[in-house]
Design a protein around this motif. Structure first.
Motif, PDB file in Angstrom:
ATOM      1  N   ARG A  14       0.841  -1.210   0.000  1.00  0.00           N
ATOM      2  CA  ARG A  14       0.000   0.000   0.000  1.00  0.00           C
ATOM      3  C   ARG A  14       0.877   1.261   0.000  1.00  0.00           C
ATOM      4  N   ALA A  15       1.961   1.240   0.773  1.00  0.00           N
ATOM      5  CA  ALA A  15       2.829   2.413   0.906  1.00  0.00           C
ATOM      6  C   ALA A  15       3.500   2.799  -0.412  1.00  0.00           C
ATOM      7  N   VAL A  16       3.831   1.807  -1.240  1.00  0.00           N
ATOM      8  CA  VAL A  16       4.503   2.115  -2.502  1.00  0.00           C
ATOM      9  C   VAL A  16       3.541   2.157  -3.686  1.00  0.00           C
ATOM     10  N   GLY A  17       2.238   2.049  -3.401  1.00  0.00           N
ATOM     11  CA  GLY A  17       1.244   2.201  -4.443  1.00  0.00           C
ATOM     12  C   GLY A  17       0.950   0.955  -5.259  1.00  0.00           C
ATOM     13  N   LEU A  18       1.379  -0.199  -4.796  1.00  0.00           N
ATOM     14  CA  LEU A  18       1.081  -1.453  -5.489  1.00  0.00           C
ATOM     15  C   LEU A  18      -0.299  -1.958  -5.082  1.00  0.00           C
ATOM     16  N   PRO A  19      -0.895  -2.828  -5.880  1.00  0.00           N
ATOM     17  CA  PRO A  19      -2.159  -3.435  -5.460  1.00  0.00           C
ATOM     18  C   PRO A  19      -1.950  -4.225  -4.161  1.00  0.00           C
ATOM     19  N   VAL A  20      -2.827  -4.031  -3.222  1.00  0.00           N
ATOM     20  CA  VAL A  20      -2.716  -4.702  -1.921  1.00  0.00           C
ATOM     21  C   VAL A  20      -3.337  -6.081  -2.045  1.00  0.00           C
ATOM     22  N   GLN A  21      -2.478  -7.088  -2.170  1.00  0.00           N
ATOM     23  CA  GLN A  21      -2.953  -8.454  -2.328  1.00  0.00           C
ATOM     24  C   GLN A  21      -1.893  -9.447  -1.891  1.00  0.00           C
ATOM     25  N   ILE A  22      -2.345 -10.644  -1.544  1.00  0.00           N
ATOM     26  CA  ILE A  22      -1.447 -11.726  -1.199  1.00  0.00           C
ATOM     27  C   ILE A  22      -2.142 -13.029  -1.560  1.00  0.00           C
ATOM     28  N   ASN A  23      -1.397 -13.954  -2.080  1.00  0.00           N
ATOM     29  CA  ASN A  23      -1.949 -15.251  -2.430  1.00  0.00           C
ATOM     30  C   ASN A  23      -2.291 -15.987  -1.137  1.00  0.00           C
ATOM     31  N   PRO A  24      -3.525 -16.467  -0.992  1.00  0.00           N
ATOM     32  CA  PRO A  24      -3.916 -17.136   0.251  1.00  0.00           C
ATOM     33  C   PRO A  24      -3.072 -18.376   0.545  1.00  0.00           C
ATOM     34  N   PHE A  25      -2.677 -19.106  -0.499  1.00  0.00           N
ATOM     35  CA  PHE A  25      -1.830 -20.280  -0.291  1.00  0.00           C
ATOM     36  C   PHE A  25      -0.458 -19.868   0.245  1.00  0.00           C
ATOM     37  N   ALA A  26       0.093 -18.794  -0.311  1.00  0.00           N
ATOM     38  CA  ALA A  26       1.392 -18.303   0.152  1.00  0.00           C
ATOM     39  C   ALA A  26       1.312 -17.837   1.601  1.00  0.00           C
ATOM     40  N   ALA A  27       0.223 -17.178   1.961  1.00  0.00           N
ATOM     41  CA  ALA A  27       0.049 -16.724   3.352  1.00  0.00           C
ATOM     42  C   ALA A  27      -0.039 -17.913   4.303  1.00  0.00           C
ATOM     43  N   ALA A  28      -0.790 -18.941   3.905  1.00  0.00           N
ATOM     44  CA  ALA A  28      -0.916 -20.141   4.737  1.00  0.00           C
ATOM     45  C   ALA A  28       0.426 -20.867   4.850  1.00  0.00           C
ATOM     46  N   LEU A  29       1.159 -20.965   3.742  1.00  0.00           N
ATOM     47  CA  LEU A  29       2.457 -21.629   3.749  1.00  0.00           C
ATOM     48  C   LEU A  29       3.448 -20.881   4.638  1.00  0.00           C
ATOM     49  N   PHE A  30       3.437 -19.566   4.557  1.00  0.00           N
ATOM     50  CA  PHE A  30       4.314 -18.752   5.394  1.00  0.00           C
ATOM     51  C   PHE A  30       4.003 -18.957   6.878  1.00  0.00           C
ATOM     52  N   THR A  31       2.721 -19.000   7.212  1.00  0.00           N
ATOM     53  CA  THR A  31       2.313 -19.193   8.605  1.00  0.00           C
ATOM     54  C   THR A  31       2.729 -20.566   9.106  1.00  0.00           C
ATOM     55  N   CYS A  32       2.542 -21.599   8.276  1.00  0.00           N
ATOM     56  CA  CYS A  32       2.969 -22.956   8.665  1.00  0.00           C
ATOM     57  C   CYS A  32       4.484 -23.025   8.823  1.00  0.00           C
ATOM     58  N   HIS A  33       5.204 -22.391   7.904  1.00  0.00           N
ATOM     59  CA  HIS A  33       6.671 -22.378   7.967  1.00  0.00           C
ATOM     60  C   HIS A  33       7.154 -21.711   9.250  1.00  0.00           C
ATOM     61  N   ASP A  34       6.574 -20.584   9.575  1.00  0.00           N
ATOM     62  CA  ASP A  34       6.976 -19.855  10.774  1.00  0.00           C
ATOM     63  C   ASP A  34       6.626 -20.641  12.034  1.00  0.00           C
ATOM     64  N   GLY A  35       5.473 -21.288  12.039  1.00  0.00           N
ATOM     65  CA  GLY A  35       5.095 -22.108  13.188  1.00  0.00           C
ATOM     66  C   GLY A  35       6.027 -23.289  13.374  1.00  0.00           C
ATOM     67  N   ALA A  36       6.424 -23.915  12.269  1.00  0.00           N
ATOM     68  CA  ALA A  36       7.334 -25.057  12.351  1.00  0.00           C
ATOM     69  C   ALA A  36       8.728 -24.629  12.812  1.00  0.00           C
ATOM     70  N   LEU A  37       9.144 -23.429  12.424  1.00  0.00           N
ATOM     71  CA  LEU A  37      10.454 -22.932  12.871  1.00  0.00           C
ATOM     72  C   LEU A  37      10.510 -22.791  14.388  1.00  0.00           C
ATOM     73  N   HIS A  38       9.377 -22.508  15.011  1.00  0.00           N
ATOM     74  CA  HIS A  38       9.361 -22.324  16.457  1.00  0.00           C
ATOM     75  C   HIS A  38       9.074 -23.608  17.217  1.00  0.00           C
ATOM     76  N   SER A  39       8.922 -24.705  16.503  1.00  0.00           N
ATOM     77  CA  SER A  39       8.756 -25.997  17.161  1.00  0.00           C
ATOM     78  C   SER A  39      10.106 -26.425  17.731  1.00  0.00           C
ATOM     79  N   VAL A  40      10.104 -27.105  18.856  1.00  0.00           N
ATOM     80  CA  VAL A  40      11.371 -27.574  19.427  1.00  0.00           C
ATOM     81  C   VAL A  40      11.748 -28.946  18.881  1.00  0.00           C
ATOM     82  N   ASN A  41      10.935 -29.492  17.985  1.00  0.00           N
ATOM     83  CA  ASN A  41      11.227 -30.769  17.355  1.00  0.00           C
ATOM     84  C   ASN A  41      12.175 -30.535  16.181  1.00  0.00           C
TER      85      ASN A  41
END
Length: 95
Positions: A14-41
């Motif tokens: 939004r700040a640089v004037g681009l369309p404000v959008q994100i692929n829902p699959f990419a958002a879900a993958l990022f969230t899963c990746h970040d959650g797995a990084l914080h796992s102690v396994n």
């Protein structure tokens, strides 16, 4: 941390004037990746690709980042690709 990255991306678009959008699959993958990084396994699935999960010990490096509070700042430990010795040292330090 999990939700913040997506919000920062959208705010930056939004700040640089681009369309404000994100692929829902990419958002879900990022969230899963970040959650797995914080796992102690250390065997957590991080990259959703078995060869990469075997080669790159992202979870181990991220746990060392929190434990030592220095070094280990990236999500992808590129040093593990080039130096098996480095991967083994990180694994030993983690254990």
């Amino acid at each position: 941390e999990k939700v913040c990255g997506n919000a920062i991306l959208l705010a930056g678009q939004r700040a640089v004037g681009l369309p404000v959008q994100i692929n829902p699959f990419a958002a879900a993958l990022f969230t899963c990746h970040d959650g797995a990084l914080h796992s102690v396994n250390p065997y957590s699935v991080i990259y959703f690709c078995p060869p990469l999960d075997c080669l790159l010990k992202g979870n181990v490096c991220h746990q060392l980042h929190h434990a030592l509070n220095k070094d280990y700042y990236t999500f992808i430990p590129f040093s593990h690709v080039w130096l098996r010795r480095k991967r083994d040292e990180d694994w030993d330090r983690y254990n």
